[in-house]
Design a protein around this motif. Structure first.
Motif, mmCIF file in Angstrom:
data_model
loop_
_atom_site.group_PDB
_atom_site.id
_atom_site.type_symbol
_atom_site.label_atom_id
_atom_site.label_comp_id
_atom_site.label_asym_id
_atom_site.label_seq_id
_atom_site.Cartn_x
_atom_site.Cartn_y
_atom_site.Cartn_z
ATOM 1 N N THR A 2 0.866 -1.193 0.000
ATOM 2 C CA THR A 2 0.000 0.000 0.000
ATOM 3 C C THR A 2 0.898 1.237 0.000
ATOM 4 N N ARG A 37 3.731 5.540 -7.497
ATOM 5 C CA ARG A 37 2.404 4.910 -7.441
ATOM 6 C C ARG A 37 2.303 3.806 -8.491
ATOM 7 N N SER A 96 -4.279 0.154 -3.193
ATOM 8 C CA SER A 96 -4.698 1.402 -2.544
ATOM 9 C C SER A 96 -3.520 2.246 -2.091
ATOM 10 N N ALA A 97 -3.830 3.543 -1.920
ATOM 11 C CA ALA A 97 -2.896 4.497 -1.337
ATOM 12 C C ALA A 97 -3.529 5.019 -0.072
ATOM 13 N N SER A 132 -5.338 9.274 -7.955
ATOM 14 C CA SER A 132 -6.143 8.050 -7.810
ATOM 15 C C SER A 132 -7.175 7.943 -8.928
ATOM 16 N N ASP A 148 -4.916 6.793 -11.897
ATOM 17 C CA ASP A 148 -4.270 5.471 -11.917
ATOM 18 C C ASP A 148 -5.091 4.369 -11.262
ATOM 19 N N LEU A 187 -5.764 3.675 -8.100
ATOM 20 C CA LEU A 187 -5.531 3.239 -6.720
ATOM 21 C C LEU A 187 -6.666 3.736 -5.831
ATOM 22 N N VAL A 188 -7.218 2.858 -5.043
ATOM 23 C CA VAL A 188 -8.216 3.251 -4.042
ATOM 24 C C VAL A 188 -7.556 4.211 -3.068
ATOM 25 N N MET A 189 -8.260 5.294 -2.712
ATOM 26 C CA MET A 189 -7.687 6.292 -1.800
ATOM 27 C C MET A 189 -8.327 6.124 -0.428
ATOM 28 N N PHE A 245 -13.459 5.976 -9.237
ATOM 29 C CA PHE A 245 -12.701 6.550 -8.120
ATOM 30 C C PHE A 245 -13.299 6.036 -6.816
#
Lengths: 466, 466, 466
Positions: free
Chosen positions: B190, B233, B243-244, B293, B296, B298-300, B349
């Motif tokens: 993560t 990322r 995720s981030a 996010s 790209d 990635l789940v935030m 998103f």
């Protein structure tokens, strides 16, 4: 799958068998009482015109932002929940049926299921597979004479229904209904001046111009503005209004010098607002509205703490009341003090304080209403008029303020057919709360029998001067 | 005294016999499902190296600030909970056993007792008198081949486990695990950039220098900074990240002009921070991270509202994550608005909002997630991932947002052996909550059976794009 | 109607029969334990003089702002709740009896009903119709020798009762009681310096003059002020005091430079307060009081967050403590940090934090007390010392902080005859909470039996160094 849970006699009552038995007994005392709805958003024209409801989607989906918001959250654009050239009522209903599982556990789901069963006689749960059938069933019902608004009003056992109206509304529909002896219900207007006191309202300048020119007794400026508001309040009172409602960003109140209020008003009408003008003027006018309520007797209700139209793109495309009003933290203690200093013990002044921020219940509303004769605790509102939230409310306020200081249930809805389900749910929760107090030997069963009638029936009459 | 309560089949289920029966039935449907752990703090090296755990104290006491904090509150200095020349693992374990009664009623106590019984097979309660015996038993277990991390991973029935990693981590352990066909589990990194976006982080200047020089594609300044974050990322995504995560002081977001962001960055790299720079830059970068996010995928996830390292003397002596991060009041409604205005309905998103301030659940998270497709309600976190708090959470959010808008349980832990107990507790609470709704006829039993599988298994997969 | 609910053996215990059985068993273990009352507002003179209580109104109505506030909210002016030439004790009692139904469901109603039944032996519920009879019965009881304060003190099984006193009080009553071998009870003073640290107190200037001149060891200015406070604290300690109490507007603390503190003090004594002086000085003195507590060992209790005397007209007519102190939002995390940085791990420093804002329980108090050895979680206070609120409190703090970090019940009352009912209610709630944990297999029954004795009896002794 049958909608069996909607007809369970003990729905919403506590699981513990002993407590449920007590709750059942209390509920029996109020289940058949007439509905008192002193605050809501149904349009008086609905009853004045008494036209059949158009179709299931227009009645139950599109205008109900409780419903559209949750469907929207699942990724369905709001367009698909409105009728337009590429989207029929049946299409909208299909979207709704497909989204129906989202509503499990929600207050809206509870009300809707109850409507489907008790108002429209559906026997099966909504589902995507049967959406056309449920659409046809409801549409057929809506065409029956028994489904006209006035007939439903009577069938729902509504005694009083308050609408929410623009101060310059001519209230012709209310007058027509009052004059019509064939319609026994009371449909009362409510004075809601936000669009005239909130400088940030898009139409504020033209609203104020129109207000002063049509109702200002010939006066201009701030004097005309105040006079016009007072006149229109009186006009509402003459048409049966019992309350004035204020949907403000915060509950802040402030008594400005007359000269400063006049300066802000003048500036703002020229479109020259300064920093703080909006906040100071709104706070000042909330104070002034309290002053007018003391004079003319309109019950004052405050609904603060909603950040309106949070998603600007949706607002620009679909307008207000489309499901993205989001609560903010609220505190009344210091904010409302100027009003309470001057009018907190004023004879016959009723100030009903609502909140979307639950923390206010035990921390501020119960203590305020437990001292000031003017203050009544508003019922749980909007996101909070749900079974668990209503129980939390009672638990939070009763130990300090008892039962006498709360305003009684308000449904606050524009969804007319949900009114019986909402009031029924409220009564079941009141019975559940009281039953627990009885089971814990905190209230005697005989006293609880009196209290349930009081909170369901007498409290709203008392608080709203009905 | 035997640890009998840890093996009670109905532990955590509601006391009312009828409701418990329903809960038991629901729990049966999910008790054996694999564990999805999309956010946590176990180190990937644990599984890559697969070394035996060292000793009971190093595994269960020293690194777990849930545990050390409460022992510290009773007056035991943190030194005594660490191994050093005057303090062996056995000594630390003795301190812990002596302090064990402090944990009665706590979430940590529940998890630990569960671990002792189900993972380590202890038959008796911990006690000061038997500390050496329990130490020896656990130490002996740890030496068995069946107690290697990978074996436990499988035995715990973990399907996915996410770690939390520095943006410049080479993720070699994750790569090794992914390449190893003998290890069936998924261990995902993560992206957690706080130390690069928080100007007040002690190592911020060197972190940013390193970030830009190693990943900035040769660009410098703000452009290099953004490019480097985007590149890293992507590197994480290439190594399986979904995720981030953002551990911010407040959830404030802000879209600065590019020039202002660049100026602040430049100043701060020279060590010349001005008032407000830290707050504005962090808010801006949270906005930028949302933008990335959206791009790209990635789940935030946002974890705000913890005042980190509250006790400076302890921080100076023992470093971060030593038990004195204390929550502060939080409000998302206005803070997160810039992100939601621009990305709240952006395709694909996912923004998961967590809180340590329970007031946010009903007031803000349920309303936000009940409108914005992007917003998911984070599970109760840290001090709130406990049985009663999880029930309060469900009660606070469900009536507005239903079940579909929450992210599913996260264990957020660095205590690997507590993972089964934590997920088990969560499942028991979900069963308890749903069972009450069934008992109150608010959800049908058949629908509840679907919902429990959804909230336990499908929700985390859906929210975290697994 | 008989007051049967007041004598129900299982009053306040949970409705579920299995849980109630467990609760009953736990309650049996503590029902007869002596009362420890380490914080309250009964006057020591009551026991020193041991005069009969005057009449039912003077004893039970007029001085109890829990009672008068709710009657006032129903529209009864406070004049009518006081004895004066046009209003006898019997008249006041009639008002109270007429208002008695308002108290259903309130904590005050529960205590009062309990007093009427258990202390005064009334057999019927109060009612307007029987107000003269109940007045006569209670008045007759008050004339009996068995109803003298000292006899009741013993009969109530009170072991320790703390009063709250002005720093310049000579504590003669406390000394007399301590010297009197015929009186076995401990009546301890509590040091409460608000009127000397709050620059906005109406008598602040003269208070400080008197403080410095009588106790400042001849020093003047800030040095004399500090010395005098230290001297008076020591005087209190010599008279048995165990704690110092601080009723502050907010819990903010601040360590000012000595020179700034001196400047503010000097200015304020000349009546020349500047903006922020009040806040900064009060915050600084709260820090200083912590420092003194570390030195002299007095337990420090903080009661913040009440907006005192909210209704100015009532304050001007009837003075302070007349029912219109209204809570405000509170946060401790940043506010108390200066004190905890310096003294949070100081040996033998006890800092008990109270709140009227429930949000603080899980968000801040449990995390703070779950790390800092100095911090104890104050019991639910004022509007929150009620059955449901006490259960919410336990649920909010226990999962993070366990049972060892809370201070034990305080009754905080000036209503002497309500003390047994308040402590009894608290014990019943502790039993109820623990019984649920037992029923849910979260605590074993044998451990719960130890815990209930600990929270009822040992916790207050430990927290207050008794």
């Amino acid at each position: 799958m049958p909608i069996s849970i909607a007809t369970e006699p003990d729905r919403l009552l506590p699981a513990d068998p002993g407590t449920r038995r007590i709750a059942r007994g209390l509920l029996d005392l109020v289940e058949q009482l007439p509905i008192i709805s002193p605050h809501g958003h149904v349009d008086a024209a609905v009853f004045a015109d008494d036209l059949p409801f158009r179709d299931p989607a227009t009645l139950l989906v599109t205008p109900d932002h409780y419903v559209t918001r949750l469907i929207h959250s699942s990724g369905v654009p709001l367009e698909r929940l409105r009728i337009h050239e590429n989207s029929s009522a049946r299409d909208v209903w299909r979207e709704f049926c497909a989204a129906w599982p989202l509503f499990e556990g929600t207050a809206s789901g509870y009300w809707l299921r109850s409507e489907f069963s008790h108002v429209f006689g559906l026997e099966d749960e909504l589902s995507a597979d049967t959406s056309d059938a449920s659409f046809d069933t409801i549409r057929a019902r809506l065409a029956e004479p028994g489904f006209r608004p006035r007939t439903l009003f009577t069938q729902f056992n509504i005694e009083v229904l308050a609408t929410t109206d623009d101060p310059l509304d001519d209230l012709a529909h209310h007058a027509a209904l009052a004059a019509d002896e064939s319609f026994p219900g009371r449909v009362l207007p409510t004075f809601r001046p936000d669009a005239y006191t909130n400088l940030a309202h898009p139409a504020w300048i033209e609203n104020v111009d129109r207000l002063i020119s049509t109702a200002g007794d010939g006066a201009t400026g701030y004097a005309g503005y105040l006079a016009a508001l007072e006149n229109r309040r009186q006009y509402f009172i003459d048409h049966g209004a019992v309350s004035a409602d204020h949907g403000v960003h915060t509950p802040r109140t402030l008594k400005l010098e007359c000269s400063e209020a006049e300066e802000i008003l003048t500036r703002a009408r020229r479109g020259e607002r300064r920093d703080g003008d909006r906040e100071r003027f709104e706070a000042h006018m909330l104070y002034e509205m309290a002053r007018m309520s003391v004079q003319d007797g309109l019950v004052m209700t405050i609904h603060p703490g909603s950040f309106r139209n949070h998603h600007l793109p949706t607002f620009e495309k679909f307008g207000a009341d489309t499901g993205h009003d989001i609560p903010i933290p609220v505190s009344y203690t210091e904010a409302i003090r100027p009003v309470l200093q001057d009018f907190g013990t004023a004879k016959n002044f009723h100030l009903i304080l609502f909140t979307l921020d639950e923390t206010v219940f035990s921390r501020e509303l119960a203590p305020l209403a437990g001292f000031y004769p003017a203050v009544h605790i508003g019922a749980p509102w909007w996101f909070l008029d749900a079974p668990d939230a209503m129980l939390r409310f009672r638990s939070a306020v009763t130990e300090t303020a008892g039962f006498s200081r709360s305003s009684g249930f308000i449904d606050d809805t524009r969804a007319f057919c949900s009114i019986p389900a909402r009031h029924d749910a409220s009564r079941r929760i009141e019975a559940s709360f009281l039953a627990r107090l009885v089971a814990e030997h905190r209230v005697s069963e005989s006293r609880a029998a009196e209290l349930i009638v009081d909170v369901v029936d007498r409290a709203p009459r008392r608080a709203f001067k009905l």
